[in-house]
Design an enzyme around this catalytic site. Sequence first.
Site, PDB file in Angstrom:
ATOM      1  N   CYS A 208      -8.980  16.519  44.371  1.00  0.00           N
ATOM      2  CA  CYS A 208      -8.538  17.266  45.558  1.00  0.00           C
ATOM      3  C   CYS A 208      -7.987  18.643  45.216  1.00  0.00           C
ATOM      4  O   CYS A 208      -7.672  19.425  46.101  1.00  0.00           O
ATOM      5  CB  CYS A 208      -7.486  16.461  46.322  1.00  0.00           C
TER       6      CYS A 208
ATOM      7  N   CYS B  80      -5.324  18.054  39.977  1.00  0.00           N
ATOM      8  CA  CYS B  80      -6.204  16.920  40.263  1.00  0.00           C
ATOM      9  C   CYS B  80      -7.655  17.412  40.369  1.00  0.00           C
ATOM     10  O   CYS B  80      -7.936  18.401  41.048  1.00  0.00           O
ATOM     11  CB  CYS B  80      -5.772  16.274  41.578  1.00  0.00           C
TER      12      CYS B  80
ATOM     13  N   CYS C  55      17.867  22.540  -0.103  1.00  0.00           N
ATOM     14  CA  CYS C  55      17.232  23.830   0.182  1.00  0.00           C
ATOM     15  C   CYS C  55      16.775  23.917   1.642  1.00  0.00           C
ATOM     16  O   CYS C  55      16.777  24.993   2.228  1.00  0.00           O
ATOM     17  CB  CYS C  55      16.082  24.098  -0.769  1.00  0.00           C
TER      18      CYS C  55
ATOM     19  N   HIS D 142       9.829  22.861  -1.797  1.00  0.00           N
ATOM     20  CA  HIS D 142      11.007  23.706  -1.880  1.00  0.00           C
ATOM     21  C   HIS D 142      11.009  24.652  -0.686  1.00  0.00           C
ATOM     22  O   HIS D 142       9.978  25.205  -0.326  1.00  0.00           O
ATOM     23  CB  HIS D 142      10.963  24.488  -3.192  1.00  0.00           C
TER      24      HIS D 142
ATOM     25  N   CYS E 199      -2.238  11.215  41.180  1.00  0.00           N
ATOM     26  CA  CYS E 199      -2.194  12.434  41.989  1.00  0.00           C
ATOM     27  C   CYS E 199      -1.324  12.153  43.210  1.00  0.00           C
ATOM     28  O   CYS E 199      -1.489  11.141  43.886  1.00  0.00           O
ATOM     29  CB  CYS E 199      -3.595  12.855  42.421  1.00  0.00           C
TER      30      CYS E 199
ATOM     31  N   CYS F 132      -3.703  12.404  46.478  1.00  0.00           N
ATOM     32  CA  CYS F 132      -4.671  11.303  46.590  1.00  0.00           C
ATOM     33  C   CYS F 132      -3.973   9.940  46.572  1.00  0.00           C
ATOM     34  O   CYS F 132      -4.555   8.941  46.982  1.00  0.00           O
ATOM     35  CB  CYS F 132      -5.671  11.333  45.452  1.00  0.00           C
TER      36      CYS F 132
HETATM   37  C1  LIG Z   1      13.079  29.946  -6.328  1.00  0.00           C
HETATM   38  O1  LIG Z   1      13.800  29.904  -7.537  1.00  0.00           O
HETATM   39  C2  LIG Z   1      13.258  29.014  -8.506  1.00  0.00           C
HETATM   40  C3  LIG Z   1      14.158  29.033  -9.702  1.00  0.00           C
HETATM   41  O2  LIG Z   1      15.326  28.375  -9.441  1.00  0.00           O
HETATM   42  C4  LIG Z   1      11.854  29.431  -8.875  1.00  0.00           C
HETATM   43  O3  LIG Z   1      11.308  28.501  -9.787  1.00  0.00           O
HETATM   44  C5  LIG Z   1      10.991  29.497  -7.645  1.00  0.00           C
HETATM   45  O4  LIG Z   1       9.719  30.008  -7.968  1.00  0.00           O
HETATM   46  C6  LIG Z   1      11.630  30.385  -6.594  1.00  0.00           C
HETATM   47  N1  LIG Z   1      10.838  30.290  -5.388  1.00  0.00           N
HETATM   48  C7  LIG Z   1      10.455  31.343  -4.669  1.00  0.00           C
HETATM   49  C8  LIG Z   1       9.580  31.046  -3.510  1.00  0.00           C
HETATM   50  O5  LIG Z   1      10.796  32.477  -4.929  1.00  0.00           O
HETATM   51 ZN   LIG Z   2      -5.797  14.511  44.110  1.00  0.00          ZN
END
Ligand SMILES: *[C@@H]1O[C@H](CO)[C@@H](O)[C@H](O)[C@H]1NC(C)=O
Ligand SMILES: [Zn+2]
Length: 433
Positions: free
Chosen positions: A259, A256, A109, A386, A306, A309
């Site tokens: 200076c 610096c 993913c 995820h 520096c 310096c």
């Molecule tokens: C993405 O899909 C999964 C199912 O496969 C689900 O459980 C999940 O909540 C989904 N995530 C989002 C952020 O929509």
């Molecule tokens: Zn300096």
Amino acid sequence: MLRHTGEFDRTFWQSGQNVLQVKTAGVILLSLFNYYTVIPSLIIALLLFSCCFGAADGACLFRRSSEQQGLSSNLPTCCLEKSEQTAHIHPNSKNAQGLVGLRNLGNTCFMNSILQCLSNTHDLRDYCLRNTHRTDLNCRANAALMEEFAKLTQTLWTSASNEAISPSDFKTQIQKYAPRFVGYNQQDAQEFLRFLLDGLHNEVNRVSIRPRVPVEDFDHLSDDEKAKRMWNKYLEREDSKVVDLFVGQLKSSLTCSECGFCSTVFDPFWDLSLPISKSSGDVSLIDCLRLFTKEDVLDGNEKPTCQRCKARRKCTKKFSIQKFPKVLVLHLKRFSEARIKTAKLCTFVSFPIKELDLREFASDNMNAIYNLYAVSNHTGTTLGGHYTAYCRNPSTGEWYTYNDSRVSPMSSSQVRSSDAYVLFYELTNSSRM
Ligand SMILES: *[C@@H]1O[C@H](CO)[C@@H](O)[C@H](O)[C@H]1NC(C)=O
Ligand SMILES: [Zn+2]
Ligand SMILES: *[C@@H]1O[C@H](CO)[C@@H](O)[C@H](O)[C@H]1NC(C)=O
Ligand SMILES: *[C@@H]1O[C@H](CO)[C@@H](O)[C@H](O)[C@H]1NC(C)=O
């Protein structure tokens, strides 16, 4: 923190495929001479040699015959063939239009999320759809990553149905370039993005042989002039569509305390990794940028030398943006350590969808306004999580959620969440581009 596109993984990317080919051919030739009569083996040898020789050019020929997808006109000669098709690929007007999901191949993913963000990057998408990348391949023997990336983008935008597709051919190529992506472990989406962009850039770099750039002293020049020279020096080695789109220039100033001498350094950046400010309340993206550009005191063991310096002095260091990239990738440092992820910060970071004004971070007060078009979202903890993406379709302007194979419309008001991890902004206006 920021990416100095040094040599960190150059050699790593440029795997020795040619060497291998030549070696293999050599072994075959030797065995031929050992076991067969001279004349037939000479013929075979000649054949083999012509194949090997072609390796650099051959890749182009091979690529083209494997998928005749049309090229633009000004190709390097070795890439030209008589029967060129010049037709561009147009997004399918009726159906999918970038609304195709990517199958999860087992913990992929992170990859799918980034691929969808890139597929919705207007100029990069068009670069692939128009096959412009073919012009830039420069007949490299090694261009399979860009080819697969382009093929995937083309499929996402021209597929006749909305059925999810498998990114397995692409995965094979990214694994060759970055063996750490072999297997099916959960990976960091932002690290993946860096590797991918670097890999694509190397294949379509307009510079085929990087010149040795001598170290020059620009300290007598004004900051702006120095920045320009440094940028041009960078382009002498790294110059591609990817650079055109994603790379900006960061100025770091060291002052610096004794200076007052100020020395400046200009470095290219491919994204900015922003610390999340610790605060009890909500935090805004601007707060994170302010923390990133905040003046830092270097004292004690950290004292730099520096130049005036000629001694180690307490100094203050500060970042500002010298050159704004067309596409600004902002990475929120939600994980305390890049590799050994121990904790995830779930601080809600609010960010504007429209008109992110970055003028206060510019080196010379130039105007820079960005609009958000894609977000990679990380749900869950450091151990299990995820990734999804939400992207604004560059053709319709509508927002969609990409959750592996599922793609569904969403409203832009749902875009903000405490799980936003990598933000993709595109420049709208800048007084100097
Ligand atoms: C993405 O899909 C999964 C199912 O496969 C689900 O459980 C999940 O909540 C989904 N995530 C989002 C952020 O929509
Ligand atoms: Zn300096
Ligand atoms: C992002 O993650 C959060 C937290 O799981 C979830 O509520 C939200 O729906 C996700 N957004 C998208 C657009 O996937
Ligand atoms: C961009 O510049 C144009 C012309 O200068 C102006 O009309 C427009 O309002 C600007 N847009 C933003 C977002 O600043």
